[in-house]
Design an enzyme around this catalytic site. Structure first.
Site, PDB file in Angstrom:
ATOM      1  N   LEU A 165     -77.898  32.439  11.069  1.00  0.00           N
ATOM      2  CA  LEU A 165     -78.444  31.493  12.047  1.00  0.00           C
ATOM      3  C   LEU A 165     -79.954  31.603  12.168  1.00  0.00           C
ATOM      4  O   LEU A 165     -80.628  30.656  12.540  1.00  0.00           O
ATOM      5  CB  LEU A 165     -77.811  31.749  13.424  1.00  0.00           C
ATOM      6  CG  LEU A 165     -76.307  31.528  13.504  1.00  0.00           C
ATOM      7  CD1 LEU A 165     -75.764  32.001  14.848  1.00  0.00           C
ATOM      8  CD2 LEU A 165     -75.994  30.044  13.319  1.00  0.00           C
TER       9      LEU A 165
ATOM     10  N   LYS B  20     -83.575  34.515  11.446  1.00  0.00           N
ATOM     11  CA  LYS B  20     -84.078  35.837  11.134  1.00  0.00           C
ATOM     12  C   LYS B  20     -85.316  36.056  11.977  1.00  0.00           C
ATOM     13  O   LYS B  20     -86.259  35.260  11.917  1.00  0.00           O
ATOM     14  CB  LYS B  20     -84.423  35.907   9.648  1.00  0.00           C
ATOM     15  CG  LYS B  20     -83.929  37.168   8.992  1.00  0.00           C
ATOM     16  CD  LYS B  20     -84.102  37.057   7.505  1.00  0.00           C
ATOM     17  CE  LYS B  20     -84.336  38.371   6.842  1.00  0.00           C
ATOM     18  NZ  LYS B  20     -83.461  39.463   7.033  1.00  0.00           N
ATOM     19  N   GLY B  21     -85.273  37.062  12.810  1.00  0.00           N
ATOM     20  CA  GLY B  21     -86.448  37.373  13.626  1.00  0.00           C
ATOM     21  C   GLY B  21     -87.200  38.514  12.986  1.00  0.00           C
ATOM     22  O   GLY B  21     -86.869  38.955  11.886  1.00  0.00           O
TER      23      GLY B  21
ATOM     24  N   THR C 105     -87.256  41.495  14.021  1.00  0.00           N
ATOM     25  CA  THR C 105     -86.525  42.755  14.075  1.00  0.00           C
ATOM     26  C   THR C 105     -85.078  42.653  13.616  1.00  0.00           C
ATOM     27  O   THR C 105     -84.466  43.660  13.327  1.00  0.00           O
ATOM     28  CB  THR C 105     -86.530  43.310  15.516  1.00  0.00           C
ATOM     29  OG1 THR C 105     -86.030  42.283  16.368  1.00  0.00           O
ATOM     30  CG2 THR C 105     -87.922  43.709  15.952  1.00  0.00           C
TER      31      THR C 105
ATOM     32  N   THR D 146     -81.458  40.104  12.132  1.00  0.00           N
ATOM     33  CA  THR D 146     -80.868  38.912  11.529  1.00  0.00           C
ATOM     34  C   THR D 146     -79.755  38.459  12.452  1.00  0.00           C
ATOM     35  O   THR D 146     -78.993  39.284  12.957  1.00  0.00           O
ATOM     36  CB  THR D 146     -80.278  39.277  10.144  1.00  0.00           C
ATOM     37  OG1 THR D 146     -81.303  39.928   9.392  1.00  0.00           O
ATOM     38  CG2 THR D 146     -79.812  38.044   9.390  1.00  0.00           C
ATOM     39  N   VAL D 147     -79.681  37.152  12.655  1.00  0.00           N
ATOM     40  CA  VAL D 147     -78.634  36.627  13.530  1.00  0.00           C
ATOM     41  C   VAL D 147     -77.621  35.871  12.674  1.00  0.00           C
ATOM     42  O   VAL D 147     -77.982  34.973  11.915  1.00  0.00           O
ATOM     43  CB  VAL D 147     -79.220  35.707  14.624  1.00  0.00           C
ATOM     44  CG1 VAL D 147     -78.123  35.255  15.581  1.00  0.00           C
ATOM     45  CG2 VAL D 147     -80.327  36.413  15.397  1.00  0.00           C
TER      46      VAL D 147
ATOM     47  N   LYS E 252     -76.367  39.506  16.531  1.00  0.00           N
ATOM     48  CA  LYS E 252     -77.707  39.929  16.121  1.00  0.00           C
ATOM     49  C   LYS E 252     -77.598  41.349  15.584  1.00  0.00           C
ATOM     50  O   LYS E 252     -77.065  42.231  16.256  1.00  0.00           O
ATOM     51  CB  LYS E 252     -78.649  39.854  17.317  1.00  0.00           C
ATOM     52  CG  LYS E 252     -80.096  39.961  16.926  1.00  0.00           C
ATOM     53  CD  LYS E 252     -80.971  39.260  17.953  1.00  0.00           C
ATOM     54  CE  LYS E 252     -82.367  39.804  17.957  1.00  0.00           C
ATOM     55  NZ  LYS E 252     -83.199  39.170  18.972  1.00  0.00           N
TER      56      LYS E 252
ATOM     57  N   ASP F 134     -91.511  35.727  27.109  1.00  0.00           N
ATOM     58  CA  ASP F 134     -91.472  35.192  25.742  1.00  0.00           C
ATOM     59  C   ASP F 134     -90.973  33.750  25.736  1.00  0.00           C
ATOM     60  O   ASP F 134     -90.271  33.338  24.819  1.00  0.00           O
ATOM     61  CB  ASP F 134     -90.579  36.084  24.866  1.00  0.00           C
ATOM     62  CG  ASP F 134     -90.983  36.026  23.398  1.00  0.00           C
ATOM     63  OD1 ASP F 134     -92.036  35.422  23.084  1.00  0.00           O
ATOM     64  OD2 ASP F 134     -90.256  36.582  22.553  1.00  0.00           O
TER      65      ASP F 134
HETATM   66  N1  LIG Z   1     -76.801  32.581  20.145  1.00  0.00           N
HETATM   67  C1  LIG Z   1     -77.370  31.987  19.102  1.00  0.00           C
HETATM   68  N2  LIG Z   1     -76.842  30.863  18.575  1.00  0.00           N
HETATM   69  C2  LIG Z   1     -77.433  30.231  17.545  1.00  0.00           C
HETATM   70  N3  LIG Z   1     -78.563  30.662  16.942  1.00  0.00           N
HETATM   71  C3  LIG Z   1     -79.143  31.784  17.408  1.00  0.00           C
HETATM   72  C4  LIG Z   1     -78.576  32.510  18.499  1.00  0.00           C
HETATM   73  N4  LIG Z   1     -79.375  33.566  18.757  1.00  0.00           N
HETATM   74  C5  LIG Z   1     -80.378  33.512  17.871  1.00  0.00           C
HETATM   75  N5  LIG Z   1     -80.259  32.449  17.049  1.00  0.00           N
HETATM   76  C6  LIG Z   1     -81.154  32.053  15.958  1.00  0.00           C
HETATM   77  O1  LIG Z   1     -81.719  33.204  15.378  1.00  0.00           O
HETATM   78  C7  LIG Z   1     -83.138  33.185  15.511  1.00  0.00           C
HETATM   79  C8  LIG Z   1     -83.642  34.599  15.746  1.00  0.00           C
HETATM   80  O2  LIG Z   1     -83.115  35.075  16.960  1.00  0.00           O
HETATM   81  P1  LIG Z   1     -83.975  35.940  17.949  1.00  0.00           P
HETATM   82  O3  LIG Z   1     -85.189  35.149  18.350  1.00  0.00           O
HETATM   83  O4  LIG Z   1     -83.095  36.422  19.035  1.00  0.00           O
HETATM   84  O5  LIG Z   1     -84.368  37.133  16.981  1.00  0.00           O
HETATM   85  P2  LIG Z   1     -85.584  38.134  17.064  1.00  0.00           P
HETATM   86  O6  LIG Z   1     -85.452  39.107  15.966  1.00  0.00           O
HETATM   87  O7  LIG Z   1     -85.653  38.704  18.443  1.00  0.00           O
HETATM   88  O8  LIG Z   1     -86.783  37.177  16.830  1.00  0.00           O
HETATM   89  P3  LIG Z   1     -88.215  37.356  17.361  1.00  0.00           P
HETATM   90  O9  LIG Z   1     -89.027  37.520  16.145  1.00  0.00           O
HETATM   91  O10 LIG Z   1     -88.474  36.063  18.109  1.00  0.00           O
HETATM   92  O11 LIG Z   1     -88.191  38.532  18.269  1.00  0.00           O
HETATM   93  C9  LIG Z   1     -83.413  32.216  16.652  1.00  0.00           C
HETATM   94  O12 LIG Z   1     -84.678  31.609  16.557  1.00  0.00           O
HETATM   95  C10 LIG Z   1     -82.282  31.215  16.486  1.00  0.00           C
HETATM   96  O13 LIG Z   1     -82.667  30.266  15.510  1.00  0.00           O
END
Ligand SMILES: Nc1ncnc2c1ncn2[C@@H]1O[C@H](COP(=O)(O)OP(=O)(O)OP(=O)(O)O)[C@@H](O)[C@H]1O
Length: 408
Positions: free
Chosen positions: A22, A24-25, A27, A29-30, A45, A144
């Site tokens: 879904l 990739k942030g 930190t 992968t979702v 996540k 954020d």
């Molecule tokens: N519950 C969810 N349902 C659908 N997509 C999701 C969900 N949670 C996260 N995503 C997708 O995954 C992406 C990354 O999630 P998230 O922002 O939580 O990760 P992160 O590693 O914390 O990223 P960041 O670099 O912003 O800290 C989101 O931008 C979104 O596109």
């Protein structure tokens, strides 16, 4: 017995199957995941403990603890709840409900002129205000807020995601009880010291094959929301440059002046970010973006937001949220009520928001129903670690077969 009091169950990573990536942030992968014991797929996540990203483990645990807190009471309609979590020597992972509608940035790019109408802005803002109100009521400052972190549920209502930058504030011992302080950050941050500049670019970290995988199959696309609006307009396929960077104080274009000045991190930083978000939804660009971080920060501190056309209730609201002095900002004295009372929301039935059956955009029902097939998550990460082969790359081919990386 109140079911919400039951602690979220341990997830058994062996039972989980990922059907899609879904996002990739920086930190983690979702994944879209299903598990034999549940009817509906959910978002998982996963943070690798070996992540090159500093403090990835600490941030992951922090996010889980915030989600756990949010799940302790009845779930809020516009905030996620923790379905379960798990930790082993390799990973920390946690599950939250799946939001099939993508994020508000992706959605905005699908609109004509890449902006939302005032009616749509009103709907989303109202829900976001309710979510922030709930967080603030729990002593949590989100820090954020940006379109990439606002996801659209199957119902079309929003969910705020990504709590790793959020902070819990405690009422200050002396003075006005409305003022809170961050126990971890009592000392103001003057300027982000270089070594704390945790810039959250999406950097493909391993072999070239992954790089190709990321670009070709849209992993970066899912993250495209971080690309600055201007650069995307010039070249919508170029996801490699100008990504929004997210430092430990938040995403540059959304950082409040008092944070840059080192004056604190109180709830008003979220109301500032709400002003930036509102501006971006209205004009398709953020109000203070400069050529580089220094210029962006300078504009945040000194420039007034530019408005096009006649002043109206929406521009008035934005102006009042983008007040540089946090103590004069809308929301500072009486929190969300001040914002809810603004003329832009006149006539809105706040108590009936969740009853709105036809939100502006409804995601189609497709992969949210998938409960078969998929890939073992540990296998996925193991394959990423294989060295790239010039002739044949099993991870690439297999991942291509196993994941349908279509956009939302
Ligand atoms: N519950 C969810 N349902 C659908 N997509 C999701 C969900 N949670 C996260 N995503 C997708 O995954 C992406 C990354 O999630 P998230 O922002 O939580 O990760 P992160 O590693 O914390 O990223 P960041 O670099 O912003 O800290 C989101 O931008 C979104 O596109």
């Amino acid at each position: 017995m109140d079911s919400h009091k039951i602690p979220p169950p341990e997830l058994d990573i062996e039972n989980l199957r990922a059907t899609k990536i879904l996002g990739k942030g920086a930190t983690g992968t979702v994944f879209l995941v299903h598990d034999k014991s549940r009817d509906h797929p959910f978002a998982l996540k996963v943070v690798e403990k070996s992540s090159v990203h500093h403090h990835a483990d600490r941030r992951a645990r922090h996010e889980i603890s915030v989600l756990r807190r949010l799940s302790a009471a009845a779930p809020h309609p516009f905030l996620p709840h923790l379905i379960g979590s798990s930790e082993n020597e390799e990973f920390i992972c946690w599950a939250i409900p799946y939001c099939p509608g993508g994020d508000l940035n992706v959605l905005r790019y699908r609109q004509n002129d890449r902006v939302f109408s005032p009616a749509v802005i009103r709907f989303y803002l109202a829900e976001i205000i309710c979510a922030l109100e709930h967080l603030h009521g729990q002593g949590i400052v989100y820090r954020d807020l940006k379109p990439e972190n606002i996801l659209v549920q199957q119902s079309g209502h929003v969910t705020l995601t990504d709590f790793d930058l959020s902070r819990e504030l405690v009422p200050r011992k002396s003075g006005n009880p409305n003022f809170y302080s961050d126990p971890e950050e009592e000392k103001p941050v003057k300027h982000p010291p270089r070594n704390r500049k945790i810039t959250r670019f999406v950097i493909p970290r391993r072999g070239n094959h992954n790089h190709a995988f990321l670009n070709k199959k849209g992993l970066k696309k899912a993250k495209s929301a971080r690309v600055s609006p201007v650069s995307r307009r010039n070249n919508p396929n170029d996801f490699s440059t100008n990504e929004r960077s997210n430092s430990f104080v938040g995403t540059e274009e959304y950082v409040a002046p008092e944070v840059i000045r080192g004056d604190g991190h109180e709830f008003a930083v979220d109301w500032w970010a709400l002003g930036v978000l509102c501006y971006e939804m209205m004009y398709g660009a953020t109000p203070f973006k400069g050529k580089n971080r220094k210029e962006t920060y300078r504009k945040i501190l000194l420039a007034e937001p530019g408005f096009i056309g006649k002043p109206n209730a929406l521009t008035d609201l934005i102006g009042k949220l983008l007040e540089k002095d946090p103590t004069r900002r809308l929301g500072y004295c009486r929190g969300s009520s001040e914002i809810k009372e603004h003329e832009f929301f006149r006539g809105l039935r706040w108590d009936l928001l969740t009853e709105v059956l036809r939100p502006p955009f409804l995601p189609s029902r497709d992969e949210s129903e998938v409960t078969e097939g998929g890939t073992d998550i540990r296998e996925y990460f193991q394959k990423l670690k294989l060295p790239p082969s010039p002739l044949w790359s099993p991870s690439l081919n297999e991942c291509r077969n196993n994941f349908s990386l279509t956009e939302f």
